[in-house]
Design an enzyme around this catalytic site. Structure first.
Site, PDB file in Angstrom:
ATOM      1  N   SER A  49      43.954  43.317  31.544  1.00 17.70           N
ATOM      2  CA  SER A  49      44.036  42.132  32.383  1.00 17.70           C
ATOM      3  C   SER A  49      43.055  41.043  31.976  1.00 17.70           C
ATOM      4  O   SER A  49      43.239  39.883  32.365  1.00 17.70           O
ATOM      5  CB  SER A  49      43.789  42.517  33.852  1.00 17.70           C
ATOM      6  OG  SER A  49      44.773  43.403  34.311  1.00 17.70           O
ATOM      7  N   HIS A 112      37.072  40.632  39.563  1.00 20.42           N
ATOM      8  CA  HIS A 112      37.845  41.522  38.696  1.00 20.42           C
ATOM      9  C   HIS A 112      38.424  40.710  37.536  1.00 20.42           C
ATOM     10  O   HIS A 112      38.469  39.475  37.590  1.00 20.42           O
ATOM     11  CB  HIS A 112      38.955  42.196  39.505  1.00 20.42           C
ATOM     12  CG  HIS A 112      39.454  43.459  38.908  1.00 20.42           C
ATOM     13  ND1 HIS A 112      40.795  43.684  38.642  1.00 20.42           N
ATOM     14  CD2 HIS A 112      38.816  44.588  38.537  1.00 20.42           C
ATOM     15  CE1 HIS A 112      40.949  44.891  38.136  1.00 20.42           C
ATOM     16  NE2 HIS A 112      39.762  45.458  38.052  1.00 20.42           N
ATOM     17  N   ASP A 313      50.816  39.984  34.174  1.00 21.49           N
ATOM     18  CA  ASP A 313      49.970  39.904  32.995  1.00 21.49           C
ATOM     19  C   ASP A 313      50.266  41.022  31.992  1.00 21.49           C
ATOM     20  O   ASP A 313      49.846  40.938  30.840  1.00 21.49           O
ATOM     21  CB  ASP A 313      48.485  39.890  33.359  1.00 21.49           C
ATOM     22  CG  ASP A 313      48.105  40.918  34.398  1.00 21.49           C
ATOM     23  OD1 ASP A 313      48.962  41.730  34.765  1.00 21.49           O
ATOM     24  OD2 ASP A 313      46.950  40.911  34.842  1.00 21.49           O
TER      25      ASP A 313
END
Length: 437
Positions: A49, A112, A313
């Protein structure tokens, strides 16, 4: 969606602007368009990610594990990060420079990898707080960059989890959980003071009630940290945990006050974490929650002048297989006792992950002895791993609104922000506002 593979961290991107009415008929195509994008990193066939978020938010492909940095920086290279020579910015920065409001909403920690890619520059996605950095490393952590960074500090709405990364270790939050920072910085208080110094009216919230009670006419910038870690899965959420739809709605109402329009990034990030645990029941429920957030967003925006994208993603290794009958439970068995070993198999399974079960008496594990209805049931995996990996397939991109016809065909992941910037007349490149009709 026309694929047996499951998508990972899906998200919504909205970019709104006021267009020249005389050109409206040229660009305002209201059909829904579908594109497929290639998600690989510079140095990895399968994306994480961090590199994928950097690609679809900044327009530059990156190395695995790195956030907001070009492929010139290898994972963990603190010195290369510190130079600032390889930092890349994208949609959030471009929207801010165009005078638009900006927002980030997620069900994961706001530090994150995916949300971090919208505002931070880090050689290691795991450097979310200063405590995460190896001894002697003097790079800015991701939480610091959200509060003190040029782009991060100017985001108008930030909603999600990860409260611990903003509080010192000797301070307990409202849930009694200690902070995680070692530098003694209270970044929540610092965020408030910085916003006030910039002339804003800030509001910090940490419960659903607080969020829903925010008077959008009174406050113009909001920080919401609703959990110490990731926000809870929807199926395990308590009464005072806001849903993704509620966060999305509040963000749009606040950002819509800006006459120049807004850019909003929304991530259903716990789809991804559930897949990593091979907990398909939770993953599919989180996907349904994302769909509700998309629906909520479309009810609040005008697609005559707002471009809305829904994509992912990366993919995951979950497959949908077998010949189950129409109307059967997708979370159940494909067909009982149809395998060569006369044992049942599930419709959903993973190529790898923690759902692997050792054979029983040299035969395949009999899944009938398990409670498949349990929320935390781990679906079967072929290869035993602590965490399931991502997949490398192309992912779908769905678009509606101005210039949505740009999102057809098959492109690299980093094409997306350039096309969005073109449509919204932001960024340093060619835009739809510069073309002559």
């Amino acid at each position: 969606m026309g694929s047996s593979r499951s998508l990972g961290c899906k998200f919504i991107v909205g970019a709104e602007q006021i267009f020249d009415e005389k050109n409206k008929d040229h660009w305002n195509l209201q059909a829904q368009w579908i594109l497929r994008s290639k998600t690989y990193c510079v140095d990895s066939n399968v994306a994480d990610s961090a590199c994928s978020g950097t690609a679809y938010l900044s327009g530059v492909k990156a190395n695995i594990g790195t956030v907001g940095l070009s492929g010139a920086v290898k994972r963990g290279d603190c010195e290369a990060q510190r130079t600032g020579l390889y930092s890349v910015t994208g949609l959030i920065d471009w929207a801010q420079k165009a005078g638009k409001a900006t927002g980030v909403v997620t069900t994961t920690r706001v530090t994150h990898a995916t949300p971090a890619a919208s505002y931070a520059h880090s050689a290691e996605r795991k450097w979310e707080a200063d405590t995460d950095l190896p001894t002697g490393y003097k790079c800015d952590d991701i939480a610091i960059q959200l509060v003190r960074g040029r782009v991060g500090s100017n985001i108008d709405v930030v909603l999600g989890g990860g409260r611990r990364n903003f509080l010192p270790s000797y301070v307990k939050d409202n849930d009694g959980t200690p902070g995680y920072r070692s530098d003694g910085a209270d970044l929540i208080e610092e965020w408030k003071l910085k916003k006030i110094s910039l002339g804003y009216r800030p509001k910090y919230v940490y419960t659903k009630k607080d969020l829903l009670d925010v008077d959008v006419n009174k406050y113009d910038t909001v920080l919401g940290l609703f959990a110490s870690d990731h926000m809870p899965y929807n199926l395990e959420a308590k009464d005072n945990d806001p849903s993704l739809s509620q966060m999305t709605q509040k963000a749009i109402k606040i950002l819509s006050k800006n006459k120049n329009g807004f850019f909003l990034f929304v991530e259903g990030g716990r789809i991804d974490t559930a897949h990593h645990e091979t907990k398909a029941r939770k993953a599919l429920d989180e996907t349904a929650e994302l769909a509700k957030a998309v629906e909520a967003a479309l009810k609040l925006v005008d697609t005559d002048n707002t471009l809305v994208l829904v994509t992912s993603d990366h993919s995951h290794t979950m497959t949908y297989s077998g010949y189950s009958k129409r109307g059967s439970d997708i979370l159940g068995f494909a067909n009982k006792y149809k395998a060569l070993d006369n044992l049942p198999y599930t419709t959903l399974s993973y190529a790898n992950g923690p759902g692997y079960k050792p054979p029983d008496n040299k035969t395949r594990h009999n899944i009938l002895v398990e409670d498949m209805s349990h929320l935390n049931f781990t679906y079967p995996s072929l290869v035993p791993m602590t965490r399931e990996t991502h997949g490398g397939e192309d992912v779908a991109v769905f678009a509606i609104g101005p210039w949505s016809h740009l999102f057809t065909g098959n492109y690299e992941h980093n094409y997306l922000p350039h096309a969005m910037a073109y449509a919204a007349c932001i960024g340093p490149g060619l835009s739809s506002c510069n073309i002559k009709i």
